[in-house]
Design an enzyme around this catalytic site. Sequence first.
Site, short mmCIF file in Angstrom:
data_model
loop_
_atom_site.label_atom_id
_atom_site.label_comp_id
_atom_site.label_asym_id
_atom_site.label_seq_id
_atom_site.Cartn_x
_atom_site.Cartn_y
_atom_site.Cartn_z
N PHE A 1 46.42 54.51 38.10
CA PHE A 1 47.44 53.06 38.08
C PHE A 1 47.73 52.65 36.77
CE2 PHE A 1 42.40 52.12 38.17
CZ PHE A 1 42.74 51.14 36.95
N ARG B 1 34.25 35.79 34.62
CA ARG B 1 34.78 36.97 35.54
C ARG B 1 33.56 36.28 36.82
NH1 ARG B 1 36.45 40.91 33.80
NH2 ARG B 1 35.55 42.25 35.68
N ARG C 1 39.90 34.95 43.92
CA ARG C 1 40.31 36.17 43.73
C ARG C 1 40.26 36.28 45.82
NH1 ARG C 1 38.92 40.30 39.10
NH2 ARG C 1 41.26 40.07 38.21
N LYS D 1 48.35 36.63 36.02
CA LYS D 1 49.63 37.15 35.86
C LYS D 1 50.46 37.03 36.21
CE LYS D 1 45.53 41.35 35.47
NZ LYS D 1 45.04 42.34 37.04
N THR E 1 37.30 43.21 41.37
CA THR E 1 38.94 43.41 41.20
C THR E 1 39.16 43.28 42.25
OG1 THR E 1 38.02 44.78 39.21
CG2 THR E 1 39.99 45.45 39.69
N HIS F 1 43.10 37.43 34.78
CA HIS F 1 42.65 38.49 34.02
C HIS F 1 41.67 37.77 33.68
CE1 HIS F 1 41.31 41.31 31.22
NE2 HIS F 1 41.46 40.94 29.85
N TYR G 1 45.71 47.09 27.72
CA TYR G 1 44.96 47.74 28.67
C TYR G 1 44.33 49.09 28.30
CZ TYR G 1 45.31 44.85 32.63
OH TYR G 1 45.58 43.07 33.27
N GLU H 1 40.80 41.02 22.13
CA GLU H 1 41.69 40.78 23.31
C GLU H 1 42.47 39.30 22.92
OE1 GLU H 1 40.63 39.78 27.43
OE2 GLU H 1 40.26 42.31 27.12
N ASN I 1 45.89 40.79 41.80
CA ASN I 1 44.98 39.87 42.30
C ASN I 1 44.89 38.64 41.20
OD1 ASN I 1 44.29 41.78 39.73
ND2 ASN I 1 42.37 42.01 39.87
#
Length: 149
Positions: free
Chosen positions: A57, A85, A102, A9, A91, A115, A49, A126, A112
Amino acid sequence: MERTLVLVKPDGVQRGLVGEIIGRLERRGLKLIALKMMQITRELAGRHYAEHQGKAFYDGLLAFITSGPVIAMIWEGREAVTVVRSAMGSTDPLKAAPGTIRGDLALDLGMNLIHGSDSPARAETEISLFFSGPELHQYNRTADRWIRE
Ligand code: IDP
Ligand code: MG
């Protein structure tokens, strides 16, 4: 072989953590089959998203993910979705275990760093949002015989 979409990100790019994040996935043994730097448009962010539309948010998330360049990647491997993951951590970085991306490198839910698709079906969706067919690379990796029995 399973594939997953990963984004470093904008906070990861700004903080100079691209190499760190890619290095962790590479060292794990996952195979990189596509990579590009790009600025996510508002439209792409909305599609990516979509599941979060209407949440408190959501607007902030879209503003953040479109605020600067990201690194978009496709990683391949057995159970790649789950492997990424678990390497990412929870998250909320405050709840992410040490040893995770993270948990080692972030402190804030809205910053964070990474993704990763949350299911194989989402991963395929995606991947097609971010990449076109010719951008995916099929190649033999000699190291594979030392990674998979
Ligand atoms: P994930 O990135 O671990 O899959 P999701 O629940 O899909 O988490 O949420 C997408 C992103 O939205 C998160 O990575 C985080 O940056 C942001 N986010 C999620 N929940 C909140 C929240 O409650 N407040 C602020 N940002 C949030
Ligand atoms: Mg998610």
